[in-house]
Scaffold this motif. Sequence first.
Motif, PDB file in Angstrom:
ATOM      1  N   TYR A 316       0.843  -1.197   0.000  1.00 39.34           N
ATOM      2  CA  TYR A 316       0.000   0.000   0.000  1.00 39.34           C
ATOM      3  C   TYR A 316       0.878   1.246   0.000  1.00 39.34           C
ATOM      4  N   ASP A 317       0.420   2.295  -0.710  1.00 40.66           N
ATOM      5  CA  ASP A 317       1.148   3.557  -0.645  1.00 40.66           C
ATOM      6  C   ASP A 317       0.535   4.437   0.434  1.00 40.66           C
ATOM      7  N   ASP A 318       1.058   5.663   0.579  1.00 40.79           N
ATOM      8  CA  ASP A 318       0.598   6.529   1.662  1.00 40.79           C
ATOM      9  C   ASP A 318      -0.814   7.062   1.448  1.00 40.79           C
ATOM     10  N   LYS A 319      -1.400   6.806   0.271  1.00 42.98           N
ATOM     11  CA  LYS A 319      -2.775   7.236   0.009  1.00 42.98           C
ATOM     12  C   LYS A 319      -3.764   6.079   0.122  1.00 42.98           C
ATOM     13  N   GLY A 320      -3.258   4.896   0.507  1.00 41.70           N
ATOM     14  CA  GLY A 320      -4.136   3.751   0.667  1.00 41.70           C
ATOM     15  C   GLY A 320      -4.380   2.966  -0.598  1.00 41.70           C
ATOM     16  N   LEU A 321      -3.691   3.323  -1.698  1.00 43.04           N
ATOM     17  CA  LEU A 321      -3.837   2.572  -2.942  1.00 43.04           C
ATOM     18  C   LEU A 321      -2.983   1.314  -2.877  1.00 43.04           C
ATOM     19  N   ILE A 322      -3.494   0.216  -3.440  1.00 45.34           N
ATOM     20  CA  ILE A 322      -2.698  -1.001  -3.473  1.00 45.34           C
ATOM     21  C   ILE A 322      -1.708  -0.926  -4.627  1.00 45.34           C
ATOM     22  N   ASN A 323      -0.548  -1.542  -4.449  1.00 46.19           N
ATOM     23  CA  ASN A 323       0.483  -1.596  -5.483  1.00 46.19           C
ATOM     24  C   ASN A 323       0.759  -3.059  -5.809  1.00 46.19           C
ATOM     25  N   TYR A 324       0.723  -3.374  -7.096  1.00 48.30           N
ATOM     26  CA  TYR A 324       1.049  -4.731  -7.539  1.00 48.30           C
ATOM     27  C   TYR A 324       1.935  -4.623  -8.770  1.00 48.30           C
ATOM     28  N   GLU A 325       3.045  -5.366  -8.765  1.00 48.40           N
ATOM     29  CA  GLU A 325       3.949  -5.369  -9.907  1.00 48.40           C
ATOM     30  C   GLU A 325       4.368  -6.794 -10.227  1.00 48.40           C
ATOM     31  N   TYR A 326       4.314  -7.108 -11.510  1.00 49.38           N
ATOM     32  CA  TYR A 326       4.844  -8.386 -11.989  1.00 49.38           C
ATOM     33  C   TYR A 326       5.283  -8.185 -13.429  1.00 49.38           C
ATOM     34  N   ASN A 327       6.565  -8.398 -13.687  1.00 49.44           N
ATOM     35  CA  ASN A 327       7.147  -8.137 -15.003  1.00 49.44           C
ATOM     36  C   ASN A 327       6.807  -6.712 -15.437  1.00 49.44           C
ATOM     37  N   ASP A 328       6.111  -6.543 -16.569  1.00 50.83           N
ATOM     38  CA  ASP A 328       5.809  -5.194 -17.036  1.00 50.83           C
ATOM     39  C   ASP A 328       4.436  -4.709 -16.592  1.00 50.83           C
ATOM     40  N   ARG A 329       3.789  -5.437 -15.702  1.00 46.97           N
ATOM     41  CA  ARG A 329       2.481  -5.024 -15.186  1.00 46.97           C
ATOM     42  C   ARG A 329       2.669  -4.176 -13.937  1.00 46.97           C
ATOM     43  N   ILE A 330       2.056  -3.018 -13.937  1.00 46.53           N
ATOM     44  CA  ILE A 330       2.078  -2.136 -12.770  1.00 46.53           C
ATOM     45  C   ILE A 330       0.646  -1.684 -12.513  1.00 46.53           C
ATOM     46  N   VAL A 331       0.140  -1.967 -11.326  1.00 48.95           N
ATOM     47  CA  VAL A 331      -1.236  -1.600 -10.992  1.00 48.95           C
ATOM     48  C   VAL A 331      -1.244  -0.808  -9.698  1.00 48.95           C
ATOM     49  N   LYS A 332      -1.893   0.362  -9.734  1.00 48.39           N
ATOM     50  CA  LYS A 332      -2.147   1.160  -8.537  1.00 48.39           C
ATOM     51  C   LYS A 332      -3.635   1.456  -8.536  1.00 48.39           C
ATOM     52  N   ILE A 333      -4.339   1.033  -7.502  1.00 47.21           N
ATOM     53  CA  ILE A 333      -5.788   1.205  -7.486  1.00 47.21           C
ATOM     54  C   ILE A 333      -6.304   1.138  -6.058  1.00 47.21           C
ATOM     55  N   SER A 334      -7.415   1.805  -5.811  1.00 45.63           N
ATOM     56  CA  SER A 334      -8.048   1.724  -4.503  1.00 45.63           C
ATOM     57  C   SER A 334      -8.677   0.347  -4.335  1.00 45.63           C
ATOM     58  N   PRO A 335      -8.505  -0.289  -3.184  1.00 45.89           N
ATOM     59  CA  PRO A 335      -9.145  -1.594  -2.966  1.00 45.89           C
ATOM     60  C   PRO A 335     -10.664  -1.513  -3.041  1.00 45.89           C
ATOM     61  N   ASP A 336     -11.217  -0.313  -2.794  1.00 52.91           N
ATOM     62  CA  ASP A 336     -12.672  -0.145  -2.872  1.00 52.91           C
ATOM     63  C   ASP A 336     -13.190  -0.328  -4.293  1.00 52.91           C
ATOM     64  N   MET A 337     -12.306  -0.168  -5.284  1.00 53.95           N
ATOM     65  CA  MET A 337     -12.707  -0.370  -6.668  1.00 53.95           C
ATOM     66  C   MET A 337     -12.641  -1.843  -7.068  1.00 53.95           C
ATOM     67  N   LEU A 338     -12.057  -2.665  -6.212  1.00 53.71           N
ATOM     68  CA  LEU A 338     -11.949  -4.095  -6.491  1.00 53.71           C
ATOM     69  C   LEU A 338     -12.940  -4.920  -5.683  1.00 53.71           C
ATOM     70  N   PHE A 339     -13.189  -4.484  -4.448  1.00 47.25           N
ATOM     71  CA  PHE A 339     -14.027  -5.269  -3.544  1.00 47.25           C
ATOM     72  C   PHE A 339     -15.090  -4.384  -2.895  1.00 47.25           C
ATOM     73  N   ALA A 340     -16.291  -4.931  -2.757  1.00 48.21           N
ATOM     74  CA  ALA A 340     -17.333  -4.246  -2.002  1.00 48.21           C
ATOM     75  C   ALA A 340     -16.992  -4.334  -0.518  1.00 48.21           C
ATOM     76  N   GLU A 341     -17.617  -3.484   0.284  1.00 48.29           N
ATOM     77  CA  GLU A 341     -17.342  -3.486   1.721  1.00 48.29           C
ATOM     78  C   GLU A 341     -17.645  -4.857   2.315  1.00 48.29           C
ATOM     79  N   GLY A 342     -16.654  -5.431   2.996  1.00 48.11           N
ATOM     80  CA  GLY A 342     -16.827  -6.733   3.627  1.00 48.11           C
ATOM     81  C   GLY A 342     -16.656  -7.917   2.693  1.00 48.11           C
ATOM     82  N   GLN A 343     -16.426  -7.665   1.398  1.00 43.71           N
ATOM     83  CA  GLN A 343     -16.304  -8.760   0.434  1.00 43.71           C
ATOM     84  C   GLN A 343     -14.964  -9.467   0.574  1.00 43.71           C
TER      85      GLN A 343
END
Length: 380
Positions: A316-343
């Motif tokens: 996680y970065d200082d803004k609460g965004l998740i960071n994922y890297e694998y090879n040339d894939r770089i993803v920064k996104i809020s977990p709220d955009m991936l999962f509903a509350e409690g999911q």
Amino acid sequence: MNDSEKWDRILKQALASAVEPEEELNQSIINRFKERTRMKRGHRKRISVGLLVVVFTIVMSITAYAATQLFSSKEIAEHLGDRSLAEAFESKDAIEINQTIASGDYNITLHGIVSGSGLSEFSSSAQDVYPDRTYAVVSISRQDSSPMPDTSSPEYGKESFLISPLIKGQKPWQVNIMSMNGGYQEIVRDGIMYRLIECDGVEMFADRGVYMAVSSDAFYNNQSFVYDEDTGVISPKVDAKGISVVFDLPLDKSKADPAKADAYLQELLKEPSVDTANEGGALEAEEAELANKFAQLKKRIPDGKVIPESVKEVTYDDKGLINYEYNDRIVKISPDMLFAEGQTGLSDAVNISGGEGNYMALQFYRDEHDVITGKVIDLN
């Protein structure tokens, strides 16, 4: 010609008419406008974009302590994670306005505006063509003090608001935020909605007169404003249903560039050729084919092969965004955009990329301890 260029041609075709566009054309403009609101933070590393990519748009909602005053343009840019733009709103080139107009049961405040190139940490394809951009912050609150819907509320988005610069002397249904490569980000704080808009720079029109218009519409509507064909003046409509507000922007006339403005308008309003006018139907077919392809590839995920070295717990970065890297894939996104509350379990949001029969899927999983893990799946 890439997809973005095709959309631009369709957009110009819809705007070339001398009369207000029909509903069908308005919808094509809205669709293009929505695509442009998806802004992403620039990275030093190149983000790999495959044939099919799920684009995540982050709309923030901030609930906090009771506020005694409206937030400034700088503070809104900071809340949206754009520190460079926040600094620009405090520069000598920024114009602090803080003017409030009541209309249609709402209070609309134009906080400030700034124009220039390279002001924002967020990038968009439009900046490659028109590097000079204009940014403005507008807030909307209810006069009865009831809160605007939080972005996580089912009521959010049910009320439409158009916030757009308009140019004196130009037909407003032709020249507005949607045709000027515009977009926006929103937050709701303490029951007040703040919108940060951006579009092609408007300072070149400073000698003509530029407005900031706000209405209760999804697109420009002649029922909300009055355009005087003789004088070019745009004004609120007295009997409009809902909001009808027009701010005069106090731009520095010394920054006007008539030659640049004329060239810009000539390109924006250029009549499309017969060939490009027929591209709309072809593009719709391409979109349908793309969506079908994505659906078919998504069905392969359960039978795909997980790449072991790609299975990683996110950081996680200082803004609460998740960071994922694998090879040339770089993803920064809020977990709220991936999962509903409690999911827990697998996220429904999937990123698929590749081409020529070689496709990969990126999927995230959250366990009962809120640990999120990413993995890449070979779909071949």
